[in-house]
Design an enzyme around this catalytic site. Structure first.
Site, PDB file in Angstrom:
ATOM      1  N   ARG A  29      25.253  27.029 -13.738  1.00  0.00           N
ATOM      2  CA  ARG A  29      25.602  26.976 -12.318  1.00  0.00           C
ATOM      3  C   ARG A  29      24.454  27.340 -11.395  1.00  0.00           C
ATOM      4  O   ARG A  29      24.140  26.634 -10.446  1.00  0.00           O
ATOM      5  CB  ARG A  29      26.744  27.961 -12.000  1.00  0.00           C
ATOM      6  CG  ARG A  29      28.106  27.467 -12.261  1.00  0.00           C
ATOM      7  CD  ARG A  29      28.963  28.617 -12.749  1.00  0.00           C
ATOM      8  NE  ARG A  29      28.528  28.963 -14.085  1.00  0.00           N
ATOM      9  CZ  ARG A  29      29.009  28.387 -15.183  1.00  0.00           C
ATOM     10  NH1 ARG A  29      29.975  27.524 -15.096  1.00  0.00           N
ATOM     11  NH2 ARG A  29      28.542  28.688 -16.376  1.00  0.00           N
ATOM     12  N   THR A  30      23.846  28.493 -11.652  1.00  0.00           N
ATOM     13  CA  THR A  30      22.858  28.999 -10.701  1.00  0.00           C
ATOM     14  C   THR A  30      21.652  28.054 -10.665  1.00  0.00           C
ATOM     15  O   THR A  30      21.200  27.656  -9.590  1.00  0.00           O
ATOM     16  CB  THR A  30      22.445  30.433 -11.092  1.00  0.00           C
ATOM     17  OG1 THR A  30      23.638  31.205 -11.258  1.00  0.00           O
ATOM     18  CG2 THR A  30      21.586  31.072 -10.025  1.00  0.00           C
ATOM     19  N   ARG A  79      15.062  33.685 -12.535  1.00  0.00           N
ATOM     20  CA  ARG A  79      16.006  34.496 -13.335  1.00  0.00           C
ATOM     21  C   ARG A  79      15.254  34.993 -14.550  1.00  0.00           C
ATOM     22  O   ARG A  79      14.512  34.234 -15.198  1.00  0.00           O
ATOM     23  CB  ARG A  79      17.195  33.652 -13.770  1.00  0.00           C
ATOM     24  CG  ARG A  79      18.049  34.340 -14.831  1.00  0.00           C
ATOM     25  CD  ARG A  79      19.307  33.591 -15.165  1.00  0.00           C
ATOM     26  NE  ARG A  79      20.277  33.671 -14.081  1.00  0.00           N
ATOM     27  CZ  ARG A  79      21.545  33.260 -14.182  1.00  0.00           C
ATOM     28  NH1 ARG A  79      21.979  32.734 -15.314  1.00  0.00           N
ATOM     29  NH2 ARG A  79      22.363  33.372 -13.161  1.00  0.00           N
ATOM     30  N   HIS A 107      22.485  40.041  -8.747  1.00  0.00           N
ATOM     31  CA  HIS A 107      22.591  38.585  -8.678  1.00  0.00           C
ATOM     32  C   HIS A 107      23.050  38.238  -7.259  1.00  0.00           C
ATOM     33  O   HIS A 107      24.193  37.833  -7.021  1.00  0.00           O
ATOM     34  CB  HIS A 107      23.607  38.111  -9.714  1.00  0.00           C
ATOM     35  CG  HIS A 107      23.620  36.639  -9.968  1.00  0.00           C
ATOM     36  ND1 HIS A 107      22.925  35.724  -9.190  1.00  0.00           N
ATOM     37  CD2 HIS A 107      24.270  35.909 -10.912  1.00  0.00           C
ATOM     38  CE1 HIS A 107      23.141  34.513  -9.667  1.00  0.00           C
ATOM     39  NE2 HIS A 107      23.955  34.598 -10.701  1.00  0.00           N
TER      40      HIS A 107
END
Ligand code: NCD
Length: 309
Positions: A29-30, A79, A107
């Site tokens: 997703r990210t 990330r 996050h």
């Protein structure tokens, strides 16, 4: 941002701009929604996935990598598995760096999309974030999405937090203290049924197995709190909204959010993921100062577009 994310119109305000999308930990997703958000604003995305494809695997420091990559990009999203790594990288970068998750620390863009989702979901029920009752369930110790969400919700008034976790995976004392010092109520519980019975929002999380010293240790905590339709019907108030940062662990030994909830209209998990694109477009356009130019450069799309929102 909604008409753009919904493919009703297109904009090229970031034409020529490059996003460095650096994901050194697994991500669906990210990573993809940051990339899509940038593309929807008209920019190009360069991805580095996995440390082994980067010179960090040859011993290059974050300082050098940041100096190099910030010469190739206009914004970097990163990330990494180590707490504080993104901050260290950002301090050497010549362009803005967004934290896409640093270990079990924070996050923040997930928290923004979660907050946006909460506001939308509860406003449909005639409520606001002030006086919200939220139950955070699962691995609150290592869950970085929870950490950042707690910080954001603490900016509102009189939020009631119920923290449901095994004692070993409870929310860190510094987070609990910060919530309380901001004037909110915190109740800790090890009982799922009790914890979910008076809440507007249930925020379920996965056991963060990758943060444990070994798999055996992580297994002890999987499946301790499972939400399914019959538990929801028996214990929750009507219209309690169900959220999860995803991925949910759908393996039999875990299954913290059962598939039998998929048709429950209060399951907001895929509205959350859709909202991730809007929020990340908004973030980019604020950081790069193009928010005011988007509308004037908008054009209708010429292809068939499925209804997404
Ligand atoms: C979360 C993460 O990576 O911290 N997922 C996400 O980004 N949507 C939560 C998780 O992995 O459990």
């Amino acid at each position: 941002m909604q008409p753009f994310a919904n493919r009703e119109c297109v904009t090229r305000v970031l034409e020529g701009a490059i996003l460095g999308n650096m994901f050194f930990e697994p991500s669906t997703r990210t990573r993809v929604s940051f990339g899509c958000a940038w593309n929807l604003l008209g920019g190009e995305v360069r991805e580095t996935a996995e440390i082994k494809t980067s010179a960090i695997a040859k011993g290059e420091s974050f300082y050098d990598t940041a100096r190099v990559l910030s010469g190739y990009s206009d914004v970097i999203v990163m990330r990494h598995q180590t707490e504080g790594s993104v901050e260290e990288f950002a301090s050497a970068s010549r362009v803005p760096v967004i934290n896409g998750g640093d270990g079990s620390n924070e996050h923040p863009s997930q928290a923004l999309l979660d907050l946006y989702t909460i506001r939308k979901e509860v406003s449909d029920l005639g409520k606001g974030v002030d006086n919200l009752r939220i139950a955070l369930i699962g691995d609150l110790r290592f869950g970085r999405a929870v950490h950042s969400l707690c910080r954001l919700l603490s900016l509102y008034d009189s939020v009631h937090f119920t923290l449901v976790s095994p004692p070993e995976l409870s929310l860190g004392e510094e987070y609990v203290k910060a919530i309380q010092e901001a004037g909110h109520e915190v109740v800790e519980s090890t009982d799922l049924h009790d914890g979910i019975s008076h809440a507007d929002i249930l925020y379920v999380t996965r056991t963060q197995e990758e943060r444990f010293p070994n798999q055996k240790e992580a297994e002890k905590y999987k499946g301790l709190f499972r939400l399914n339709q019959s538990i929801y019907t028996e214990y929750c108030e009507p219209n309690t909204v169900i959220m999860h940062p995803l991925p949910r662990d759908s393996r039999g030994n875990a299954n913290e959010l059962d598939n039998d909830l998929n048709e429950n209209p209060n399951l907001a998990i895929f509205r959350q993921t859709d909202n991730g694109v809007l929020i990340r477009m908004a973030l980019f356009s604020l950081i790069l100062d193009v928010a005011d130019n988007i509308q004037e450069s908008a054009k209708d799309v010429g292809w068939y577009t499925a209804k997404r929102f």
